[in-house]
Write an enzyme that holds these catalytic residues in place. Structure first.
Site, PDB file in Angstrom:
ATOM      1  N   HIS A 103       0.853  -1.193   0.000  1.00  0.00           N
ATOM      2  CA  HIS A 103       0.000   0.000   0.000  1.00  0.00           C
ATOM      3  C   HIS A 103       0.885   1.237   0.000  1.00  0.00           C
ATOM      4  O   HIS A 103       1.973   1.230   0.570  1.00  0.00           O
ATOM      5  CB  HIS A 103      -0.953   0.004   1.200  1.00  0.00           C
ATOM      6  CG  HIS A 103      -0.267  -0.183   2.514  1.00  0.00           C
ATOM      7  ND1 HIS A 103       0.111  -1.425   2.987  1.00  0.00           N
ATOM      8  CD2 HIS A 103       0.126   0.716   3.453  1.00  0.00           C
ATOM      9  CE1 HIS A 103       0.705  -1.281   4.161  1.00  0.00           C
ATOM     10  NE2 HIS A 103       0.727   0.003   4.462  1.00  0.00           N
ATOM     11  N   HIS A 105       0.823   5.249   1.056  1.00  0.00           N
ATOM     12  CA  HIS A 105       0.143   6.274   1.839  1.00  0.00           C
ATOM     13  C   HIS A 105       0.161   7.586   1.057  1.00  0.00           C
ATOM     14  O   HIS A 105       1.231   8.013   0.585  1.00  0.00           O
ATOM     15  CB  HIS A 105       0.885   6.529   3.155  1.00  0.00           C
ATOM     16  CG  HIS A 105       0.931   5.358   4.084  1.00  0.00           C
ATOM     17  ND1 HIS A 105       0.113   5.227   5.172  1.00  0.00           N
ATOM     18  CD2 HIS A 105       1.720   4.245   4.081  1.00  0.00           C
ATOM     19  CE1 HIS A 105       0.386   4.099   5.819  1.00  0.00           C
ATOM     20  NE2 HIS A 105       1.371   3.482   5.170  1.00  0.00           N
TER      21      HIS A 105
END
Ligand code: DGP
Length: 141
Positions: A103, A105
């Site tokens: 992922h 951010h």
């Protein structure tokens, strides 16, 4: 490096087994709000295909993730009247990673306002819902 664990929390969100404040989705990528935001509108962008982090993701998937990161960053500038955007991505525990599905951010920033520490407190559902609505509107408008 350990292999991908399909029971990580983001894999459960991707399979719809856990809820999220979704702001963007296409055939390869999902983006939703971080529930412990470092600033209002903090968003996570993930490939749908299993990948532990940057070290095992396919070049095509990471390229598409970064295309969506750019879209989200531009939308955050508008939705949150941000002055800038911080992009972070962690690999393995030693690199600061806590959840082991890749992922990125994307964190909207206001001039002179520090980010909260990582994963410091869970945001209230009504605040997350409001941020998700604003960001979705900027992404689709
Ligand atoms: P890291 O792996 O260090 O990049 O951090 C994981 C991030 O995921 C951290 O900012 C908090 C966030 N997070 C943890 N659990 C959940 C969850 O159940 N839902 C959402 N949306 N975010 C989560």
């Amino acid at each position: 490096m350990p292999s991908y664990d399909p029971n990580n929390i983001f894999a459960k969100i991707l399979r719809g087994e856990l809820p999220s404040y979704k702001v963007y989705e296409d055939d390869k990528v999902l983006a939703f709000l971080d529930i412990m935001p470092r600033s209002p509108g903090h968003t996570l962008v993930l490939p749908k295909a299993p990948a532990r982090n940057m070290l095992d993701v396919t070049p095509d998937d990471i390229a598409h993730v970064m295309t969506v990161v750019q879209k989200v960053a531009k939308a955050q500038m508008k939705a949150f009247a941000a002055d800038g955007v911080t992009v972070q991505q962690f690999n393995e525990g030693a690199g600061g990673q806590v959840v082991f599905h890749l992922h990125v951010h994307v964190i909207p920033r206001k001039a002179g306002v520090a980010m909260k520490p990582p994963a410091s407190e869970k945001e209230k559902p009504d605040v997350l819902a409001d941020c998700a609505a604003k960001l979705t509107a900027a992404l689709t408008g």
